[in-house]
Design a protein around this motif. Structure first.
Motif, mmCIF file in Angstrom:
data_model
loop_
_atom_site.group_PDB
_atom_site.id
_atom_site.type_symbol
_atom_site.label_atom_id
_atom_site.label_comp_id
_atom_site.label_asym_id
_atom_site.label_seq_id
_atom_site.Cartn_x
_atom_site.Cartn_y
_atom_site.Cartn_z
ATOM 1 N N LEU A 124 11.892 -1.644 3.696
ATOM 2 C CA LEU A 124 10.970 -1.024 4.635
ATOM 3 C C LEU A 124 9.575 -1.024 4.013
ATOM 4 O O LEU A 124 9.399 -0.613 2.855
ATOM 5 C CB LEU A 124 11.385 0.413 4.946
ATOM 6 N N ARG A 125 8.611 -1.491 4.753
ATOM 7 C CA ARG A 125 7.215 -1.457 4.315
ATOM 8 C C ARG A 125 6.584 -0.182 4.849
ATOM 9 O O ARG A 125 6.490 0.021 6.066
ATOM 10 C CB ARG A 125 6.471 -2.682 4.835
ATOM 11 N N ALA A 129 1.540 -0.121 2.278
ATOM 12 C CA ALA A 129 1.128 -0.027 0.877
ATOM 13 C C ALA A 129 2.252 -0.317 -0.113
ATOM 14 O O ALA A 129 1.993 -0.810 -1.216
ATOM 15 C CB ALA A 129 0.561 1.370 0.599
ATOM 16 N N PHE A 130 3.479 -0.008 0.239
ATOM 17 C CA PHE A 130 4.573 -0.218 -0.716
ATOM 18 C C PHE A 130 5.881 -0.396 0.034
ATOM 19 O O PHE A 130 5.994 -0.033 1.217
ATOM 20 C CB PHE A 130 4.679 0.954 -1.702
ATOM 21 N N ASP A 131 6.872 -0.954 -0.668
ATOM 22 C CA ASP A 131 8.183 -1.215 -0.077
ATOM 23 C C ASP A 131 9.232 -0.275 -0.665
ATOM 24 O O ASP A 131 9.200 0.025 -1.870
ATOM 25 C CB ASP A 131 8.630 -2.659 -0.354
ATOM 26 N N VAL A 132 10.154 0.176 0.186
ATOM 27 C CA VAL A 132 11.322 0.912 -0.288
ATOM 28 C C VAL A 132 12.561 0.142 0.147
ATOM 29 O O VAL A 132 12.545 -0.584 1.142
ATOM 30 C CB VAL A 132 11.377 2.356 0.265
ATOM 31 N N PHE A 146 12.425 3.996 -4.180
ATOM 32 C CA PHE A 146 10.975 3.815 -4.152
ATOM 33 C C PHE A 146 10.522 3.025 -5.377
ATOM 34 O O PHE A 146 11.171 3.069 -6.431
ATOM 35 C CB PHE A 146 10.279 5.176 -4.126
ATOM 36 N N PRO A 147 9.377 2.336 -5.302
ATOM 37 C CA PRO A 147 8.911 1.517 -6.428
ATOM 38 C C PRO A 147 8.166 2.308 -7.504
ATOM 39 O O PRO A 147 7.830 1.766 -8.559
ATOM 40 C CB PRO A 147 7.978 0.511 -5.760
ATOM 41 N N ALA A 148 7.903 3.583 -7.247
ATOM 42 C CA ALA A 148 7.173 4.452 -8.177
ATOM 43 C C ALA A 148 7.617 5.878 -7.883
ATOM 44 O O ALA A 148 8.362 6.113 -6.929
ATOM 45 C CB ALA A 148 5.660 4.284 -7.989
ATOM 46 N N PRO A 149 7.195 6.852 -8.690
ATOM 47 C CA PRO A 149 7.601 8.232 -8.416
ATOM 48 C C PRO A 149 7.328 8.643 -6.970
ATOM 49 O O PRO A 149 6.221 8.455 -6.452
ATOM 50 C CB PRO A 149 6.758 9.044 -9.402
#
Length: 364
Positions: A124-125, A129-132, A146-149
């Motif tokens: 999911l975009r 800003a980022f993908d999960v 998630f790609p970060a905290p």
């Protein structure tokens, strides 16, 4: 489990089989649902339901005059996170994500709304800003990597998750006012709304009166807005919420009891935390409290015997909701019915951004 312990549990969780959801219904004109907070945190009205069942129309600052030296106010210090995100699936379909619980620094359980539910392995975009990545399901919730905290990404890209009955999109005012002034433990997706009425001046004033304050943590989940979908309330399965009751609040309760004061919960979430600490006490629900944390599914309905809380500061709750049942358990079904009829007639403002009640238990 011994016979005595079993009796405690049966008594603790019993739900009156004669009560149905319709017993907790009331007519609410839509215009009484508060869409914005009062101009000032302490600017709301206060409906006082006293221990005799009498009703008094007051202003929120009058609460200080209703407190007594040696009383204890217990607040929920959870902090609302910017849990709402929008985005799209790899196929282009729109999605809306509401993070319910952060289970690891980069992993969360979330509600996902989409035309077709995403399956394991799907990306999911979010917020462009980022993908999960969808790892799987946990009941109604989706397990997302998630790609970060998670907290960092939500703080940067998320939106404040206003309740479904508030019709405007969250803005900067909501980021401030849908948060208590004492919030410190991030994790809630709904505010402990009774606390929204307190500003620092009010906290200082009650402290000068000899009223102690202490804190529990209960991360309010989106389930707090879910209706009871069964007719017989004994069949309802309560949603789980994470809570912590630490030694400082337990010590404060002991001092309050020794000095003849009352334990006054600020908000139904504080009630759930305190009463869950008793319910889940390994020594039994009537034993002295010990520090505890974990999930609670405690469902408080008329017939429940409060063990910790003597009085409650709260907002007005949705018809047929578990929170309306909770306050009815404290004050009685008929007094709460009268109070809500009075509040509608007197044009009080309802729900999260609305006016407040101060409810004193008849047994306090």
């Amino acid at each position: 489990m011994g016979r005595r312990s079993l009796a405690f549990l049966l008594e603790l969780f019993r739900v009156s089989s004669t009560l149905t959801v319709s017993d907790f219904d009331y007519e609410l004109p839509p215009e009484l649902i508060a869409q914005t907070p009062a101009a000032q945190r302490g600017g709301s009205r206060l409906l006082h339901l006293d221990a005799s069942g009498a009703l008094h129309d007051r202003r929120f600052p009058d609460l200080a005059d209703l407190l007594r030296p040696n009383d204890l106010l217990v607040f929920n210090d959870t902090r609302v996170i910017k849990a709402r995100l929008t985005g799209q699936k790899a196929t282009g379909g729109k999605v809306e994500v509401l993070v319910e619980r952060i289970v690891e620094p980069q992993r969360a359980l979330a509600h996902v709304r989409a035309s077709k539910s995403p399956g394991p392995g799907m990306t999911l975009r979010l917020a462009d800003a980022f993908d999960v990545t969808v790892l799987g399901r946990d009941g109604e919730l989706f397990d997302l990597q998630f790609p970060a905290p998670v907290l960092d990404l939500l703080d940067t890209h998320g939106a404040t998750p206003l309740p479904p009955y508030i019709t405007h999109a969250a803005d900067a005012t909501d980021e401030d006012r849908y948060q208590t002034v004492y919030a410190r433990e991030p994790g809630a997706v709904a505010a402990p709304t009774a606390g929204l009425h307190f500003d620092q001046a009010m906290l200082d004033r009650v402290a000068e009166l000899g009223v102690e304050r202490a804190f529990v943590t209960l991360h309010v989940g989106a389930g707090t807005f879910q209706p009871v979908r069964v007719d017989n309330i004994a069949d309802h399965i309560m949603h789980a919420e994470w809570y912590t009751v630490g030694q400082p609040v337990i010590d404060a309760i002991a001092r309050t009891r020794a000095q003849g004061g009352r334990v006054i919960a600020v908000g139904t979430t504080s009630v759930r935390a305190l009463e869950s600490a008793a319910a889940q006490n390994p020594a039994g629900p009537d034993a002295p409290l010990t520090s505890i944390q974990g999930d609670t599914r405690l469902f408080i309905t008329p017939g429940y015997r409060y063990r910790v809380v003597d009085a409650l500061v709260t907002n007005f709750h949705l018809p047929q909701s578990t929170l309306l049942m909770l306050v009815s358990a404290l004050a009685g079904v008929e007094p709460i019915r009268r109070a809500y009829t009075h509040a509608v007639a007197q044009r009080y403002r309802f729900f999260s951004y609305g006016d407040a009640m101060f409810i004193e238990s008849p047994s306090a």
